[in-house]
Design a protein around this motif. Sequence first.
Motif, PDB file in Angstrom:
ATOM      1  N   TYR B 149       0.822  -1.210   0.000  1.00  0.00           N
ATOM      2  CA  TYR B 149       0.000   0.000   0.000  1.00  0.00           C
ATOM      3  C   TYR B 149       0.856   1.261   0.000  1.00  0.00           C
ATOM      4  CZ  TYR B 149      -3.882  -3.047   0.226  1.00  0.00           C
ATOM      5  OH  TYR B 149      -4.782  -4.011  -0.118  1.00  0.00           O
ATOM      6  N   PHE B 153       0.431   4.163  -2.566  1.00  0.00           N
ATOM      7  CA  PHE B 153       0.165   5.548  -2.164  1.00  0.00           C
ATOM      8  C   PHE B 153       1.220   6.507  -2.719  1.00  0.00           C
ATOM      9  CE2 PHE B 153       0.428   9.222   0.703  1.00  0.00           C
ATOM     10  CZ  PHE B 153      -0.843   9.720   0.495  1.00  0.00           C
ATOM     11  N   ARG B 154       2.487   6.057  -2.765  1.00  0.00           N
ATOM     12  CA  ARG B 154       3.539   6.943  -3.274  1.00  0.00           C
ATOM     13  C   ARG B 154       3.219   7.395  -4.700  1.00  0.00           C
ATOM     14  NH1 ARG B 154       7.514   9.360  -0.765  1.00  0.00           N
ATOM     15  NH2 ARG B 154       8.593   7.476  -0.067  1.00  0.00           N
ATOM     16  N   TYR B 156       0.305   7.209  -6.293  1.00  0.00           N
ATOM     17  CA  TYR B 156      -0.977   7.909  -6.295  1.00  0.00           C
ATOM     18  C   TYR B 156      -0.795   9.366  -5.851  1.00  0.00           C
ATOM     19  CZ  TYR B 156      -5.663   8.895  -4.252  1.00  0.00           C
ATOM     20  OH  TYR B 156      -6.851   9.443  -3.878  1.00  0.00           O
ATOM     21  N   SER B 157      -0.014   9.569  -4.796  1.00  0.00           N
ATOM     22  CA  SER B 157       0.169  10.935  -4.292  1.00  0.00           C
ATOM     23  C   SER B 157       0.948  11.779  -5.297  1.00  0.00           C
ATOM     24  CB  SER B 157       0.862  10.937  -2.927  1.00  0.00           C
ATOM     25  OG  SER B 157       2.181  10.499  -3.034  1.00  0.00           O
ATOM     26  N   GLU B 164       0.741  13.474   2.317  1.00  0.00           N
ATOM     27  CA  GLU B 164       0.731  12.596   3.491  1.00  0.00           C
ATOM     28  C   GLU B 164      -0.188  13.178   4.567  1.00  0.00           C
ATOM     29  OE1 GLU B 164       4.791  11.668   4.678  1.00  0.00           O
ATOM     30  OE2 GLU B 164       5.337  11.254   2.596  1.00  0.00           O
ATOM     31  N   LEU B 167      -3.722  12.318   3.830  1.00  0.00           N
ATOM     32  CA  LEU B 167      -4.008  10.924   4.174  1.00  0.00           C
ATOM     33  C   LEU B 167      -4.271  10.778   5.670  1.00  0.00           C
ATOM     34  CD1 LEU B 167      -4.182   7.989   3.130  1.00  0.00           C
ATOM     35  CD2 LEU B 167      -1.749   7.749   3.699  1.00  0.00           C
ATOM     36  N   LEU B 205       4.062   5.531   4.543  1.00  0.00           N
ATOM     37  CA  LEU B 205       3.003   5.234   5.515  1.00  0.00           C
ATOM     38  C   LEU B 205       3.548   5.235   6.938  1.00  0.00           C
ATOM     39  CD1 LEU B 205       0.890   2.438   3.766  1.00  0.00           C
ATOM     40  CD2 LEU B 205       0.751   4.935   3.551  1.00  0.00           C
ATOM     41  N   ASP B 209      -1.406   4.628   9.934  1.00  0.00           N
ATOM     42  CA  ASP B 209      -1.988   4.145   8.676  1.00  0.00           C
ATOM     43  C   ASP B 209      -2.204   2.634   8.698  1.00  0.00           C
ATOM     44  OD1 ASP B 209      -2.032   6.612   7.155  1.00  0.00           O
ATOM     45  OD2 ASP B 209       0.156   6.504   7.151  1.00  0.00           O
ATOM     46  N   PHE B 260      -4.734   1.719  -9.527  1.00  0.00           N
ATOM     47  CA  PHE B 260      -5.262   2.002  -8.187  1.00  0.00           C
ATOM     48  C   PHE B 260      -6.607   1.315  -7.957  1.00  0.00           C
ATOM     49  CE2 PHE B 260      -2.746   5.650  -9.708  1.00  0.00           C
ATOM     50  CZ  PHE B 260      -1.655   5.494  -8.879  1.00  0.00           C
ATOM     51  N   VAL B 294      -4.929   3.849   3.209  1.00  0.00           N
ATOM     52  CA  VAL B 294      -4.924   4.187   1.780  1.00  0.00           C
ATOM     53  C   VAL B 294      -6.205   3.738   1.061  1.00  0.00           C
ATOM     54  CG1 VAL B 294      -3.580   3.940  -0.349  1.00  0.00           C
ATOM     55  CG2 VAL B 294      -2.422   3.862   1.869  1.00  0.00           C
ATOM     56  N   LEU B 298      -8.971   6.007  -2.017  1.00  0.00           N
ATOM     57  CA  LEU B 298      -9.163   5.326  -3.300  1.00  0.00           C
ATOM     58  C   LEU B 298     -10.623   4.935  -3.492  1.00  0.00           C
ATOM     59  CD1 LEU B 298      -5.925   3.152  -3.288  1.00  0.00           C
ATOM     60  CD2 LEU B 298      -6.359   5.213  -4.630  1.00  0.00           C
TER      61      LEU B 298
END
Lengths: 137, 385
Positions: B149, B153-154, B156-157, B164, B167, B205, B209, B260, B294, B298
């Motif tokens: 995840y 997330f990396r 996606y961000s 962060e 999130l 994360l 998280d 994703f 995460v 999504l």
Amino acid sequence: MQTAATPPRVLGLYDQPFWDLLAESGRMHLQCCSACGAWRYPPGPACHECLSPDCEWKPITGTGELLSWIIFRKQYLPAYPAPYNVIAVRLDEGPTIISNLTSDPTLDDSPIGRRVRLTVARMDDGVALPRFEFADR
Amino acid sequence: MKSLKRVAAVIGVGHSDWVGDWTRVRAGERPDDCYGYAASAFRNALADANIAREKIDGLIVGPTTAYERMAEVLGMNVRWGDQADAVLSVVQACMAIESGQADIVALVYGNDQRSVGTQYGGPQAMGGDQFLSYVYHSPWGMTSQGALYALMFRRYSELFGISERDLGHVAVAQREGSSVNPNAIQRKRITIEDYMAAPYITEPLRLFDYCLINDGGVALIIAEAGLARTLSPKPVYIEAAGRYDLNKRATSLEPRLTDFYRPAQQAVAEQIFGTSGLDPKDIDVLQVYDSFSVHVPLALEGYGYCKVGEAGRFMREDGIGLAGRLPTNTSGGHLSESYMQGWNHQIECVRQARGECGARQIENCRRVHYTSDVAGKAVSIIYGA
């Protein structure tokens, strides 16, 4: 001095040539479908595109694009004291592979999208492991 | 289009003493094994449904227990049975009822993961034989679930601009819910600053998280809709169910890293909103399988609660806390209430729809959407009062 063993590789019925060819030639080889030319990773019994069982192990260019990266801050494995990085690379041939970057990704403003190329690391216990380094500057 | 709309309804829910068992296990005791926790939850669900065990003619057990032994422990002879995860158990119970295989189905889950030290990361990570992606990358030091995840997330961000800090709103909102939930294990409220100050586990994360690991059990009793109305003063209907799986190139994590899981969620959104005649604005509460925070942004984007790329702003400005525009994981979820692998979310859906959640109750809650995306299987249910 005792060295930590490389964490176990999954060695199913189709995996061995990947590791043997890498150790022998210093190049990564993948199964290439004889019928449609699709590359596959991880190794398997049939082409995911056309279902043909016929394939040939061929060398790949070893170049690709960095898709994502993370830094492990917690140690899970004796061979990997934290911190260490893990990256995802999309090979130019198509498949994505999880690996490590030989330099520190936090030193780069935006490693995602950067070009990388394969380098073969020799682990303490002799295992040849495919890793990547930046190729674009 | 055929569907499972209002084929069946939940008439009873129960859970084991998560909080008490957390304390006992942390003190070195082993209060129960997975069958014991399941039995405890089942007793509570039977009492909640106020029906005799003999009326139940179908049984589904969770993935952590053997079907035959569970049925034996619970003393149940049935005419239909199965084994499935939380959300698929609900779907399969409805399918069994619709096809006449059973009229009243018990769904029973127990897990002693904390007291027996089940590993979800490291060389002994469980589930590896089921999902190759969990173990295939261990030569590169990649075995932990959180790391999958974190990679997701990396990217996606980077692509969509969620930070962060954005999130962090997931963990903060869920602690708000758990702080007023007597069933929750972690009840101390946290701020965004607390979230940011906590250590990274797998960067990007942080500690908050990640879900809890605890022992416990959950049970539900689902009956054919007509029967449910005669048996229960407050049946909670399954208004819709949908599923779409992304399996291509899953070992290499491509469905997570490049998509994703969005195409799967969009396909499921069409199924559940299309067959129920509802749309996202009809949903009062959202419940998201949250092994890691995460999952929440999504799901917000994948199901159309906000536009793609807007989940950060949505969580920050519109809010997902108890007073937010879309209260999400109101019990605290896996991060703060209890890690029951999606099972605790099912009973929270039912309790919110019944209006019995006390201080965390969302006013006039009529419809609750549950969704999970475990290992590329996007599955959703809409529960309705």
